[in-house]
Design an enzyme around this catalytic site. Structure first.
Site, PDB file in Angstrom:
ATOM      1  CB  THR A 127      -4.215   3.070  -7.417  1.00 33.13           C
ATOM      2  OG1 THR A 127      -4.562   2.066  -6.463  1.00 33.13           O
ATOM      3  CG2 THR A 127      -5.475   3.652  -8.026  1.00 33.13           C
TER       4      THR A 127
ATOM      5  CD  GLU B 113      -1.663  -5.422   3.393  1.00 35.76           C
ATOM      6  OE1 GLU B 113      -2.066  -4.487   2.666  1.00 35.76           O
ATOM      7  OE2 GLU B 113      -2.335  -5.931   4.313  1.00 35.76           O
TER       8      GLU B 113
ATOM      9  CB  SER C 249      -4.696   2.783   0.674  1.00 34.36           C
ATOM     10  OG  SER C 249      -4.440   1.401   0.728  1.00 34.36           O
ATOM     11  CB  SER C 250      -6.532  -0.164  -3.987  1.00 34.99           C
ATOM     12  OG  SER C 250      -6.389   0.778  -5.006  1.00 34.99           O
TER      13      SER C 250
ATOM     14  CG  ASN D  88      -1.794   5.252  -0.786  1.00 32.29           C
ATOM     15  OD1 ASN D  88      -1.870   6.420  -1.152  1.00 32.29           O
ATOM     16  ND2 ASN D  88      -1.999   4.245  -1.600  1.00 32.29           N
TER      17      ASN D  88
ATOM     18  CB  SER E  12      -0.898   0.010   1.246  1.00 34.35           C
ATOM     19  OG  SER E  12      -1.664   1.182   1.284  1.00 34.35           O
ATOM     20  N   GLY E  13       0.582   2.181  -0.928  1.00 29.17           N
ATOM     21  CA  GLY E  13       1.353   3.426  -1.022  1.00 29.17           C
ATOM     22  C   GLY E  13       2.514   3.344  -1.987  1.00 29.17           C
TER      23      GLY E  13
ATOM     24  N   GLY F 240      -0.200  -5.874  -2.291  1.00 29.19           N
ATOM     25  CA  GLY F 240       1.103  -6.515  -2.168  1.00 29.19           C
ATOM     26  C   GLY F 240       1.222  -7.241  -0.837  1.00 29.19           C
TER      27      GLY F 240
END
Length: 1003
Positions: free
Chosen positions: A109, A388, A159-160, A156, A104-105, A386
């Site tokens: 996206t 984590e 973040s998705s 982020n 994330s970040g 991704g």
């Protein structure tokens, strides 16, 4: 090899590192980030580092640089991988996919957006309206999905919180004609809970901050996010996100995609319902559970378009069917709160899946017949979470990391497969490559009966009270001997694990400790059937359609629903099968720091991501055989200048032979292999040496080309200038001859013309003959004057000279010089009333003073030394100036020798004032009068006659034009001023303090 980048920016392709080690990899990654190069390659994989700043590398100019180019022809870029996928799809009729991964970040996206933007920009060159509509909807769908599926996290701002796989369908011409979106594992727990510093999904805040007041009133909500329990944590955060503008953008995007007004209103109602649900409070009245704020029930009933008693009943009771009997079981406050939260999460998840489904209904390919329209090909874009590793890793992290294990397995398999296939195609011997095969970890999670998902499902199906500890005990029994699994019970000395809570999996990216707390509940994902029936029975058709399972009657027995883990596992298996059927391209995203700084590169943070993305493993696989490979024509095109046998063109039998000759000449034959269509180079050092030699030769070639080109340009310029000079010379000669001929034609007969050619218009000369024209005009004027003068009588000649003298002295200073009339000179002789007496006196004076001729005579008004104005006659001969008294038969009063006169002064006006200056300072002041006609001026004639006479005697006469006139009267200085007066009938002198005033008629 990625070309056109200097080594000062590091190595654009990690395959070309001198040694494959984590230290070398990180040093190169850091150097490229610090130099502003955020993209690198590992073969055909793009490594992207989030720059945390806007970069001017995505515009139309950049798109044109990558359009239709090979992957290695331009510096590394997302556009290069997007173009490669598009070309493979269009040229080879292959389905392709682009897999974007990273934490994330890291910029996943944004990367997917730029890829979509590139594909949209290079397709539909004919601007077909239907294709433009599809492209627009595909791009707009991103905006809608981000609003409902993304959130601000500590890592982020956008973040998705779900995985997304989008298929874009193309027709046989390569234009997009539709698409399909799959979504995976929405983080619905975020609806009811967020960590400090984080927000819920964007959609809630956009509605509160951006919706008009009328809409908010109809939904019974207000603009303050802190008023709602579910989102108040995020509502307290000061964020740079412009929720108000985003609300309008999402609303517009939904309209463009094709959502109806009723559908959009239903979306807002569901969001508002969830906010109100979070504010519901449950209490106890004895043994009865009740809702403390019952007004909210009425609001929720209105928003859901159902009955109020049904809402209250579903929240406080659970209906259980035992055979034919139906029992209503009252909730405890804890159970009611759990049911409320489960309803909020389920409604949001169902809303999100409905939005995705609605978009799919609109953008899917319709009425496409492969027999008529040709094969329908696909490019897939996977933007998924991704790997984590958090402080507390729960069910969501377990699913996400399992997903990454599956994708890593696919990645290694496909890369190895591609390498092996290329070696076989080219006839190069294949060596076995040792790599970490993570199939064992995938089996640990998904294997039937033994895998973690199976153990979790078994625990959920047990009768009685099922706890997370029971699930962990099952894992300890079934996986006790697995090399990649451990827990505190299996490793009693490992104090990093808690008894009955933690287990550890050794992933390909590192060890991760998971807490089993919440695994059972999250896997069951229980939503009471009462809520499904409540929502299905809504009078709102859009909401009703989201809950089809609610139509089942209470007593109907249904199959046990699949658990969340099983659903996710099956979706991952399906996704991997889908990706394996396509030609894959990869984008690996890296987050350089946690503070979103464009300058900071945290080595440990990045090292961790490089490890769990398996990038070093990827380099080793790519480097296992040959680091670089290229087709023979392309290799020659780049390096042919190094060898005399290949520059500028070779005469060998094939390009392959030419490449062999080139590399043998460089003594690199030991480090290469020759395939059927490609040359393979084993070590990067060989390639860098070739690049250095090429750079040196390119400089020499450029200098040589510059020399030749400059010489060519100089010769062309010289020839043009020489031709221009010749043409110019000829043209000038032509213009000169034409002018001379025309001049001769016009002036050929001037001698016979009445005015000797004065009326003839002179032709316009060329510029070069302008001075010649002036000279010819001067000659002509002199000739014309001489021709006219030679026919004049002596008297006319004298008059002409006098007029010329007047012109030279007074031109431009007095208005009327009298040049157009004949000059009589002796005006008293021709006066009928005085002619006899004047003629008599003048004859006597001639005998006495021996003068030859009369120059000028006229009546004047004179002022004497006693300041008295008198009428006199003025007679000027070639010897004397006489004053005569007309009242006494023109008796001479006084004479002044002409040699005693030194000058004349006249005024610049129309008056007839003249002052004769003498050597003895006894100036004569007169005003000419008695002219016929009365307005005739004789000043010019008097001045010209005297000037001409003085010139003939070689004496100088000073002529002054001024006002007032300075003079001397018997040695006394005085001034004469001319003043017009309205009632003055004729000119006359009067005395003034400074001298005299000549008063003249004012009109």
């Amino acid at each position: 090899m990625a070309e056109h980048e200097s080594l000062e920016f590091g190595k654009a392709d990690f395959v070309l590192l001198d040694t494959v080690s984590m230290e070398e990899f990180m040093a190169n990654l850091k150097l490229r980030f610090e130099k502003g190069r955020i993209y690198s390659y590992i073969g055909e994989v793009v490594v992207s580092v989030n720059p945390y700043r806007a970069m001017n590398i995505y515009g139309r100019d950049t798109i044109e640089q990558y359009k239709g180019r090979e992957l290695y022809e331009r510096p590394p870029h997302l556009f290069a991988i997007a173009d490669a996928a598009y070309k493979a799809m269009k040229r080879r009729n292959k389905d392709t996919c682009i897999v974007i991964s990273g934490e994330s970040g890291a910029g996943k996206t944004e990367a997917s957006k730029y890829i979509m933007q590139y594909i949209a920009a290079i397709t539909n060159p004919n601007q077909r309206a239907e294709v433009e509509r599809v492209k627009n909807m595909l791009l707009k769908s991103n905006c809608v999905l981000e609003a409902f599926g993304n959130a601000k996290t500590n890592r982020n701002d956008n973040s998705s919180r779900f995985g997304k796989y989008m298929d874009i369908n193309f027709d046989f011409k390569g234009d997009p004609i539709g698409g399909h979106i799959n979504n995976y594992l929405l983080e619905k727990s975020r609806v009811i809970f967020q960590q400090d510093g984080e927000r819920s999904f964007h959609s809630f805040y956009q509605l509160l901050k951006g919706a008009p007041d009328s809409l908010l009133r109809s939904l019974h909500i207000k603009k303050d996010p802190t008023a709602y329990n579910y989102i108040k944590v995020g509502g307290q955060i000061k964020s740079g996100i412009n929720d108000s503008a985003e609300f309008k953008g999402v609303a517009d995007a939904m309209k463009v995609i094709g959502f109806t007004g009723d559908e959009i209103q239903t979306v807002y109602k569901i969001l508002a319902t969830i906010l109100h649900l979070g504010n519901l409070k449950f209490g106890m009245d004895g043994d009865v559970t009740l809702i403390e704020n019952t007004k909210l029930v009425s609001v929720i009933r209105e928003l859901l378009s159902t009955k109020e008693e049904n809402v209250e009943k579903a929240l406080l009771y659970r209906t259980v069917a035992t055979g034919r009997d139906v029992i209503e079981k009252q909730h405890t406050t804890k159970e009611a709160s759990y049911g409320r939260d489960a309803l909020a999460k389920a409604m949001y998840e169902r809303l999100f899946c409905w939005i995705v489904g609605r978009i799919n209904d609109i953008i899917e390919v319709k009425n496409y017949d492969a027999n008529v329209h040709g094969k329908n090909t696909v490019i897939g874009v996977l933007d998924i979470y991704g790997f984590e590793i958090f402080q507390n890793n729960s069910f969501e992290q377990f699913c996400i990391n399992y997903c990454n294990e599956k994708l890593q397995q696919l990645f290694i398999q496909l890369v190895l497969k591609q390498e092996q296939e290329e070696y076989q195609r080219e006839g190069i011997p294949w060596k076995h490559i040792d790599y970490f095969n993570n199939q064992i970890i995938v089996d640990l999670v998904e294997q039937q009966h033994k895998g973690i998902f199976s153990v979790l499902d078994e625990a959920c199906m047990n009768v009685g009270k099922v706890t997370d500890e029971v699930f962990l005990q099952g894992l300890n029994v079934k996986l006790a001997k697995h090399a990649h699994f451990t827990s505190r019970k299996l490793s009693p000395t490992d104090k990093s694990l808690e008894f009955d809570r933690d287990f550890r999996i050794r992933h390909y990216a590192g060890d991760v400790v998971y807490s089993v707390v919440g695994f059972i509940d999250k896997n069951k994902d229980t939503l009471f059937q009462d809520f499904k029936r409540l929502l299905y029975n809504s009078s709102n058709p859009v909401l009703k359609g989201m809950w089809p399972e609610g139509k089942l009657r209470i007593t109907e027995v249904t199959k046990r629903p699949q658990t969340a883990g099983t659903i996710f596992k099956n979706s991952m298996i399906s996704l991997v099968e889908n990706l394996a059927s396509k030609e894959p391209y990869y984008v690996r995203c890296i987050k350089p720091n946690d503070v979103k700084s464009p300058l900071l590169f945290e080595p440990e943070r990045c090292r961790h991501q490089v490890e769990y993305l398996g990038l070093l493993e990827n380099v080793r696989v790519r480097r296992a055989g040959f680091a670089y490979r290229q087709t023979y024509p392309r290799f020659l095109q780049r390096y042919k200048m190094i060898s005399e046998y290949t520059w500028p063109n070779h005469d060998l039998s094939s390009d392959k032979d030419a490449v062999k000759k080139l590399l043998q000449g460089c003594k690199f034959d030991h480090d290469v292999a020759y395939g059927k269509t490609k040359v393979f180079i084993r070590t990067p050092r060989t390639l860098f040496t070739l690049e250095e030699q090429r750079s040196e030769m390119v400089k020499r070639i450029v200098i040589f080309l510059q020399k030749v080109w400059r010489g060519t340009l100089a010769r062309k310029r010289y020839r043009r200038m020489r031709a221009a000079a010749i043409i110019l010379r000829a043209y000038r000669r032509y213009k000169v001859k034409s002018y001379i001929r025309e001049l001769n034609r016009r002036f050929k007969n001037v001698r016979s013309m009445k005015d000797h050619g004065k009326h003839v218009k002179w032709p316009t000369p060329p510029k070069v003959l302008r001075r010649f024209e002036e000279a010819v005009k001067n000659i002509y004027n002199r000739w014309w004057a001489w021709t006219n003068i030679k026919s004049l009588s002596p008297e006319e000649t004298l008059q002409l000279r006098a007029k010329i003298a007047t012109l030279e002295a007074l031109k431009g200073q007095r208005a009327d010089l009298g040049l157009q009339r004949a000059w009589e000179g002796n005006y008293k002789r021709d006066s009928p009333d005085t002619a006899s007496s004047f003629t008599l006196i003048s004859s006597e004076l001639q005998r006495k003073d021996k003068f030859m001729r009369v120059l000028f005579s006229c009546n004047v008004r004179k002022i004497n030394r006693f300041h008295k104005a008198e009428d006199r006659a003025l007679l000027i001969t070639d010897r004397h100036l006489y004053k005569m008294d007309p009242m006494k038969q023109y008796k001479p009063m006084k004479s002044t020798p002409l040699y005693n006169v030194t000058g004349l002064s006249v005024s610049p006006g129309k008056d007839q004032l003249v002052v004769f200056h003498t050597k003895d300072n006894r100036d004569l002041i007169v005003c000419l009068q008695g002219m016929v006609p009365a307005n005739e001026s004789r000043i010019g004639e008097l001045v010209g006659t005297l000037l001409s006479h003085f010139k003939s005697e070689k004496r100088k006469l000073q002529v002054n034009i001024s006002s007032p006139i300075q003079c001397s009267m018997n040695g006394r200085k005085c001034t004469v001023v001319v003043e017009p007066k309205i009632n003055q009938s004729h000119p006359d002198f009067t005395k003034s303090r400074a001298g005299y005033i000549l008063a003249v008629p004012g009109n």
